[in-house]
Design a protein around this motif. Sequence first.
Motif, PDB file in Angstrom:
ATOM      1  N   HIS A 150       0.856  -1.192   0.000  1.00  0.00           N
ATOM      2  CA  HIS A 150       0.000   0.000   0.000  1.00  0.00           C
ATOM      3  C   HIS A 150       0.894   1.246   0.000  1.00  0.00           C
ATOM      4  O   HIS A 150       1.475   1.592   1.015  1.00  0.00           O
ATOM      5  N   HIS A 186      -4.963   6.572  -5.240  1.00  0.00           N
ATOM      6  CA  HIS A 186      -6.394   6.747  -4.982  1.00  0.00           C
ATOM      7  C   HIS A 186      -7.214   6.835  -6.267  1.00  0.00           C
ATOM      8  O   HIS A 186      -6.825   7.529  -7.202  1.00  0.00           O
ATOM      9  N   GLU A 219      -6.297   2.195  -5.068  1.00  0.00           N
ATOM     10  CA  GLU A 219      -7.005   2.248  -3.787  1.00  0.00           C
ATOM     11  C   GLU A 219      -8.363   2.878  -4.093  1.00  0.00           C
ATOM     12  O   GLU A 219      -8.474   4.082  -4.303  1.00  0.00           O
ATOM     13  N   HIS A 231     -11.951   2.415   1.900  1.00  0.00           N
ATOM     14  CA  HIS A 231     -10.941   2.206   0.864  1.00  0.00           C
ATOM     15  C   HIS A 231     -10.676   0.717   0.645  1.00  0.00           C
ATOM     16  O   HIS A 231     -10.619  -0.055   1.594  1.00  0.00           O
ATOM     17  N   HIS A 275      -6.850  -0.287   5.635  1.00  0.00           N
ATOM     18  CA  HIS A 275      -6.986   0.341   6.969  1.00  0.00           C
ATOM     19  C   HIS A 275      -8.426   0.325   7.501  1.00  0.00           C
ATOM     20  O   HIS A 275      -9.081   1.353   7.573  1.00  0.00           O
ATOM     21  N   ASP A 341       0.966   2.776   3.450  1.00  0.00           N
ATOM     22  CA  ASP A 341       0.202   3.955   3.051  1.00  0.00           C
ATOM     23  C   ASP A 341       1.108   5.185   2.987  1.00  0.00           C
ATOM     24  O   ASP A 341       0.695   6.288   3.350  1.00  0.00           O
TER      25      ASP A 341
HETATM   26 ZN   LIG Z   1      -6.806   5.049   2.264  1.00  0.00          ZN
END
Ligand SMILES: [Zn+2]
Length: 475
Positions: A150, A186, A219, A231, A275, A341
């Motif tokens: 991620h 994203h 994501e 997400h 997450h 992340d």
């Molecule tokens: Zn996220």
Amino acid sequence: MLNYAETHFKFPVSRLYRKEPVILIDAPFQICPGLPCPVWLIIRKANQFPVCINEVYGEWKNADGQSISFKLPVEKQFDKSFHFEELDFEKPENSTGIWMLKIFIKYRIDKKNKTCERWNYPFLQPKPLIINFLKELPPKPSGWLAGETHCHSSYTLDSVEFGAAPAVLQKAAKSVGLDFVCITDHSYDLISEKKFQKMKNEIAGAETDNYPSLHAGEEISCGNSKNENVHLLAFGNENYVEGHGDGGRRWWNTDPDLPIQKAIEKSGVFCFAAHPKLQMLFAEKLLLKRGHWSYRDLTENRISGIEFWNGFRGKDFYEGRELWVKCLLSGHKLLPLGGNDAHGDLNSYTAVKQPLWSLKHNNEHIFGQVRTVIPDTGKTPFSELPENLYITDGPALWLEKESGGKFILHARSTEDFGKFLSITIFRGEEGAEKIEQMKIDDSLSFDFEARSHTALYIRAECETSMGKFAMTAAI
Ligand SMILES: [Zn+2]
Ligand SMILES: [Zn+2]
């Protein structure tokens, strides 16, 4: 998650706004033996605010009192939207352990000479870079691959955050000891099929020889059972899946575009909950309609696993793990996933703390720190579901299935990651887990024989004296 922090967002007024590009220095948090230590000068929005970097200078220091000073004349004009300039100055050679890098940047903008330390972020105390030159390679069973699952690249680019270029991530991944990187930008930053394909093409054109492999994913913002944005990590999807709900660009409509199951079907690949219990500001819940993953969301949709270790072990890790165990005990064998992340953030994490007002800095989302380690089957990671895996920020811990309900639990650490403090086996049985602490000494290597008997599943966790942690999937 908001980083590298972008400070040019000024509507209606921002205390953070400066007529300067963002200037910062970044480098990997650890370097494997014999590998280079790349250090990058990152400049963002020099197209709006052209800048001349005159010089970079500073000092390396370690706990033994050794120090190395350096001065690097740059004398270069920067005028593009993004620059990732690798800096070539003296680095500690043949010297292991933790080094601190204090670094200054001399620059000229609008005929004014300025100097900043590490970055020019307003109201954010400069911090030195901390780099661990490892004595040994991070432990790993032979024939397994360690990956970042991620992270965000420069395709994540909006009013509050931006990531590092794929080529920078690949080089950093090599130095920190990764075999593969799944880039998951994203859906609301990728915006369209066109931009998604551009990212895929750039990633497909990355180095292949002797470099970690890069894989494009997404994501995806999608809707949970309460119609809030959550997400979803998709790995290797061919086509873009839309998801603009919580992107902050569509204030008049923060509703998710697709429910979870529709987003999974559209992606056509294995998907993981990102997450699941992320701690967020009240404003994010209210203004962006962000929510959490529930037991129902995880078990009523075709989810393959949960990324509850999202860079650090805080409240969200423990709540996420609890939710995962609840799923396991009810017969849903989801895979645990570890990622970071990180948006760039090779050494530490800088982010917007309060929009338009303040920034923060911590060690919670560092690229490549938490890794997911999977058996190498010769196929692209996650193009098939791994039958076994472990997640770690240091030691190796893996279960090997033998015949007749017998398992071998292997644990390996190194001097870099510390001795084991605990190694624990968990057996899932009728509504609860039975816990068995294994007997350990000062050794850095253990192989235990374990039997699962009537257990639904067996899994293990370990912790070391350096605060490093690893846990296996449930098998
Ligand atoms: Zn996220
Ligand atoms: Zn993310």
